[in-house]
Design a protein around this motif. Sequence first.
Motif, short mmCIF file in Angstrom:
data_model
loop_
_atom_site.label_atom_id
_atom_site.label_comp_id
_atom_site.label_asym_id
_atom_site.label_seq_id
_atom_site.Cartn_x
_atom_site.Cartn_y
_atom_site.Cartn_z
N ASN A 49 0.79 -1.23 0.00
CA ASN A 49 0.00 0.00 0.00
C ASN A 49 0.83 1.28 0.00
OD1 ASN A 49 -2.74 0.95 -0.03
ND2 ASN A 49 -2.41 1.73 2.06
N GLY A 50 2.16 1.18 -0.06
CA GLY A 50 2.97 2.38 -0.25
C GLY A 50 3.45 3.08 1.00
N ALA A 51 2.59 3.29 1.99
CA ALA A 51 3.01 4.03 3.19
C ALA A 51 2.03 3.75 4.31
CB ALA A 51 3.08 5.53 2.91
N GLU A 52 2.48 4.01 5.54
CA GLU A 52 1.59 3.95 6.69
C GLU A 52 0.55 5.07 6.54
OE1 GLU A 52 -0.12 2.85 10.29
OE2 GLU A 52 1.41 1.80 9.11
N THR A 100 4.20 -0.12 -6.40
CA THR A 100 5.03 0.33 -7.51
C THR A 100 6.18 -0.67 -7.68
OG1 THR A 100 6.20 2.24 -8.46
CG2 THR A 100 6.48 1.86 -6.09
N ILE A 101 7.22 -0.27 -8.40
CA ILE A 101 8.35 -1.15 -8.68
C ILE A 101 9.62 -0.32 -8.74
CG2 ILE A 101 7.75 -0.99 -11.12
CD1 ILE A 101 9.12 -3.64 -11.61
N PRO A 102 10.73 -0.79 -8.19
CA PRO A 102 11.98 -0.01 -8.29
C PRO A 102 12.32 0.27 -9.75
CG PRO A 102 12.23 -1.82 -6.71
CD PRO A 102 10.92 -2.03 -7.40
N LEU A 103 12.76 1.47 -10.02
CA LEU A 103 13.03 1.88 -11.41
C LEU A 103 14.02 0.95 -12.09
CD1 LEU A 103 13.21 5.75 -10.89
CD2 LEU A 103 11.39 4.48 -12.04
N THR A 115 2.56 6.77 -15.54
CA THR A 115 1.94 5.50 -15.91
C THR A 115 1.89 4.69 -14.63
OG1 THR A 115 4.04 4.43 -16.48
CG2 THR A 115 2.83 5.53 -18.27
N SER A 116 0.96 3.77 -14.53
CA SER A 116 0.92 2.91 -13.35
C SER A 116 1.92 1.78 -13.55
CB SER A 116 -0.49 2.35 -13.13
OG SER A 116 -0.91 1.58 -14.25
N ASN A 117 2.59 1.40 -12.47
CA ASN A 117 3.61 0.35 -12.51
C ASN A 117 3.44 -0.54 -11.28
OD1 ASN A 117 5.68 1.16 -14.78
ND2 ASN A 117 5.14 3.06 -13.73
N HIS A 118 2.96 -1.75 -11.51
CA HIS A 118 2.72 -2.68 -10.40
C HIS A 118 3.28 -4.05 -10.74
CE1 HIS A 118 -0.09 0.26 -8.77
NE2 HIS A 118 -0.76 0.26 -9.90
N LEU A 119 3.51 -4.83 -9.71
CA LEU A 119 3.72 -6.26 -9.84
C LEU A 119 2.47 -6.94 -9.30
CD1 LEU A 119 7.42 -6.53 -8.59
CD2 LEU A 119 6.61 -6.49 -10.97
#
Length: 545
Positions: free
Chosen positions: A41-44, A275-278, A510-514
């Motif tokens: 979820n990205g962050a607390e 997200t995903i590391p660049l 752009t959205s970037n997910h695994l």
Amino acid sequence: MRFGVLKFLCLVLTCLALLACGGRESNVVQGNRDGILHFGNGAEPQGLDPHVVTGIPESLIINALFEGLTVKNPHTLESEPGVAQRWDISDDGLTITFHLNPEAKWSNGDPMNAEDYVWSWRRALNPAMGNQYGYMLYPLKNAEAFATGKIQDFSDVGVKAIDEHTLQVQLNTPTPYFIQLMDHHSTFALHRPTIEKHGKATDRFTPWTRVENIVSNGAFRLKDWQLNRRLSVEKSDTYWDRDRVQLNGIVFYPTENIASEERMFRVEQLHYTQTIPLEKIPVYRAMKDSPYANAPYLGTYYYLLNINEPPLDDVRVRQALSMALDRERLNNTVLHKSNVPAYSITPPGTLGYQPPKVFDHNIEAARELLAEAGYPNGKGWPGLELTYNTSESHLKIAVALQQMWKDALNIDITLTNQEWKVYLDSVDQMDFQMARRGWIGDYVDPNNFLDLFLCGGGNNSTGFCDPDYDDMIQHQAPQAKSREERYAIFHQAETRLMEQMPIIPIYTYTSNHLIHPSVRGLPPNLMDYVNFRYIWLDKNQEVAE
């Protein structure tokens, strides 16, 4: 020090995940069997009050716990019934009548009614609430006047309960996107007795959102919240459409360190990453049957400029900083061609709208502007601080732009990272010189980006104020007779905005997910919108290698 502690904690969590994989089945395997989605979820979250929070990590959890009058279909982004079974729009577009579902209930079993919305919208618009998203309700007749203290009687605002299950609203002008606003958390109804039990209606961050207190109305209810570890929700047995909900629960993880998040995905402790590391993008692109999902996204990554503080109070400095950046090179190198260079706040093609491009990468022009402002070749430059929320990707982008400014203008920019909640407070209080920001569309319309910069807007955070700009966005555009006329007004307003440069647009998202292959009902869409009511897990799906 804060960054080091966060990295250490994330590393510990990753190590625990790795150890867990060796001793028992993974979260993914167990989750597929039990119907539990493990979600990065990205962050607390800063909090769970829909009328207070502003971030994506918070909104994702809130959308699981609460439901608006409408929801979005994740495949089409069309509005479909939520608490409202249906709605009628008058011929002149000024009156909308929502017919509430009589089966809609709060998680404690109380029935929902139209008065819940009247009370909640009064709370959301109350000046004492400090709701940064209050302007989302400004299409309502007299809503802005109430929110700004010009009128005191809320009965003059265009919302009323006709009966227990009928809510009627009056608009200032026809608003094509108003129905879309009804699935945004700032317009959600809240349970009045619960809020008033723990303080005044307008008190912020009171205990009403704690596990033992919260009453919600969505497909899930809050089960457990372990700060900086996980937040768990479970399927609600009072939700009106519970038979359609296939997940039994969701575990949200505060994956602020995206490298750790990616490792957790690889060892199958997560179904989904935020997200995903660049640097991992080329690796996953090259995989056969890759879990990497990349899609267009209605959002802009930009830097806020505090134009009240020197040297950013000089428009020539702001323009020079923006023109010195080579966005194409940034995208081709650091971003691995995963995004689109931006030269405006509104993403190109938003419902057919094309924003202006009033500047380009031009080092010579940037140097001339900086010299005119009194800093030839950087001489006498007082320094400038860039603040960003802790993230390896934000750091890499900031370092790249820092070097571009040094090479092009011979000026020094210092970088400061802050943990998510601290960063949000800094931006809200305008306690920064330049700050990273991202804006994701809450509805598909150019207005959602352009109304950010109204005078005193809750999400403005730049000091920019132009009455002519406000007039174009708030009065001229809504009264336009056609889409073409409306867009022409927007184009003129955005040109005016970008000439003043209170922000530096960097790229269109752009959205970037695994995403694990067992996850179903989570299609890519322009808003990266997640409707947990649609998601299910395929327990027969083989574990990804």
